[in-house]
Design a protein around this motif. Structure first.
Motif, mmCIF file in Angstrom:
data_model
loop_
_atom_site.group_PDB
_atom_site.id
_atom_site.type_symbol
_atom_site.label_atom_id
_atom_site.label_comp_id
_atom_site.label_asym_id
_atom_site.label_seq_id
_atom_site.Cartn_x
_atom_site.Cartn_y
_atom_site.Cartn_z
ATOM 1 N N UNK A 35 5.575 -5.625 32.277
ATOM 2 C CA UNK A 35 4.228 -6.100 31.980
ATOM 3 C C UNK A 35 3.762 -5.549 30.648
ATOM 4 N N UNK A 36 2.921 -6.318 30.010
ATOM 5 C CA UNK A 36 2.201 -5.851 28.832
ATOM 6 C C UNK A 36 0.769 -5.545 29.253
ATOM 7 N N UNK A 37 0.325 -4.332 28.917
ATOM 8 C CA UNK A 37 -1.049 -3.902 29.126
ATOM 9 C C UNK A 37 -1.680 -3.697 27.754
ATOM 10 N N UNK A 38 -3.001 -3.651 27.745
ATOM 11 C CA UNK A 38 -3.701 -3.274 26.531
ATOM 12 C C UNK A 38 -4.936 -2.467 26.888
ATOM 13 N N UNK A 39 -5.315 -1.611 25.948
ATOM 14 C CA UNK A 39 -6.513 -0.804 26.114
ATOM 15 C C UNK A 39 -7.323 -0.854 24.838
ATOM 16 N N UNK A 40 -8.475 -1.460 24.935
ATOM 17 C CA UNK A 40 -9.399 -1.526 23.804
ATOM 18 C C UNK A 40 -10.280 -0.284 23.806
ATOM 19 N N UNK A 41 -10.835 0.076 22.654
ATOM 20 C CA UNK A 41 -11.702 1.261 22.586
ATOM 21 C C UNK A 41 -12.832 1.183 23.599
ATOM 22 N N UNK A 42 -12.985 2.245 24.379
ATOM 23 C CA UNK A 42 -14.066 2.309 25.335
ATOM 24 C C UNK A 42 -13.873 1.488 26.586
ATOM 25 N N UNK A 43 -12.690 0.916 26.750
ATOM 26 C CA UNK A 43 -12.443 0.066 27.910
ATOM 27 C C UNK A 43 -11.226 0.566 28.679
ATOM 28 N N UNK A 44 -11.123 0.152 29.917
ATOM 29 C CA UNK A 44 -9.977 0.522 30.737
ATOM 30 C C UNK A 44 -8.755 -0.304 30.328
ATOM 31 N N UNK A 45 -7.593 0.254 30.594
ATOM 32 C CA UNK A 45 -6.366 -0.463 30.307
ATOM 33 C C UNK A 45 -6.227 -1.625 31.288
ATOM 34 N N UNK A 46 -5.801 -2.766 30.775
ATOM 35 C CA UNK A 46 -5.686 -3.956 31.608
ATOM 36 C C UNK A 46 -4.378 -4.672 31.311
ATOM 37 N N UNK A 47 -3.824 -5.290 32.335
ATOM 38 C CA UNK A 47 -2.603 -6.058 32.151
ATOM 39 C C UNK A 47 -2.944 -7.413 31.560
ATOM 40 N N UNK A 48 -2.111 -7.899 30.637
ATOM 41 C CA UNK A 48 -2.333 -9.208 30.050
ATOM 42 C C UNK A 48 -1.197 -10.172 30.337
ATOM 43 N N UNK A 49 -0.011 -9.654 30.646
ATOM 44 C CA UNK A 49 1.099 -10.546 30.940
ATOM 45 C C UNK A 49 2.160 -9.798 31.731
ATOM 46 N N UNK A 50 2.920 -10.532 32.511
ATOM 47 C CA UNK A 50 3.955 -9.923 33.350
ATOM 48 C C UNK A 50 5.114 -10.892 33.480
ATOM 49 N N UNK A 51 6.320 -10.350 33.513
ATOM 50 C CA UNK A 51 7.512 -11.158 33.766
ATOM 51 C C UNK A 51 8.416 -10.392 34.704
ATOM 52 N N UNK A 52 8.861 -11.045 35.783
ATOM 53 C CA UNK A 52 9.741 -10.356 36.714
ATOM 54 C C UNK A 52 11.209 -10.550 36.333
ATOM 55 N N UNK A 53 12.096 -9.962 37.100
ATOM 56 C CA UNK A 53 13.506 -9.984 36.731
ATOM 57 C C UNK A 53 14.104 -11.377 36.843
ATOM 58 N N UNK A 54 13.441 -12.255 37.596
ATOM 59 C CA UNK A 54 13.920 -13.625 37.732
ATOM 60 C C UNK A 54 13.417 -14.563 36.662
ATOM 61 N N UNK A 55 12.600 -14.049 35.766
ATOM 62 C CA UNK A 55 12.056 -14.866 34.687
ATOM 63 C C UNK A 55 10.704 -15.482 34.987
ATOM 64 N N UNK A 56 10.170 -15.237 36.184
ATOM 65 C CA UNK A 56 8.825 -15.687 36.480
ATOM 66 C C UNK A 56 7.807 -14.931 35.654
#
Length: 134
Positions: A35-56
């Motif tokens: 997964x890709x997460x991001x954390x903006x200044x003053x904000x909690x870290x959040x996931x933005x994208x995910x890919x499983x081992x099957x390519x989903x």
């Protein structure tokens, strides 16, 4: 033991593009959900994208249609292509891995990405800064 290193961040103007890379070493990447997460200044870290081992794959609503996740298991690398960037995308971006038997393999694609908890990912990179500004 799996290790992750992000690269590709930088300064880009609104409307521009960047491609982030998440390079893996120490263990096979292909069996992990990433997964890709991001954390903006003053904000909690959040996931933005995910890919499983099957390519989903799945995306947060905030990036759907603009970001594309992909992986090249032979190169042990996961990518995040980011297009039409806005200042709201400014953040430190992290890649994270969950193992082959983790429930993340399923939740990655059936749950809202933004709800993926950090605790479900055992391995993290150090992050790469993305700044979108004119």
């Amino acid at each position: 033991q799996l290790q992750l290193v992000e690269s590709g961040g930088g300064l880009v103007q609104p409307g521009g593009s960047l491609r982030l890379s998440c390079g893996a070493s120490g263990s096979t990447l292909g069996r992990n959900a990433i997964a890709w997460f991001r954390q903006a200044p003053g904000r909690e870290r959040e996931a933005v994208s995910c890919m499983n081992s099957g390519g989903g794959f799945n995306y947060a609503d905030s990036v759907k249609g603009r970001f594309t996740i992909s992986r090249d298991d032979a190169l042990m690398t996961v990518y995040l292509q980011m297009n039409n960037l806005t200042p709201e995308d400014t953040a430190v971006y992290y890649c994270a891995a969950a193992g082959p038997h983790s429930h993340v393999q399923a939740s990655c694609v059936i749950s809202p990405v933004i709800s993926l908890p950090e605790r479900d990912f055992a391995t993290w990179g150090q992050g790469t800064q993305v700044t979108v500004s004119s």
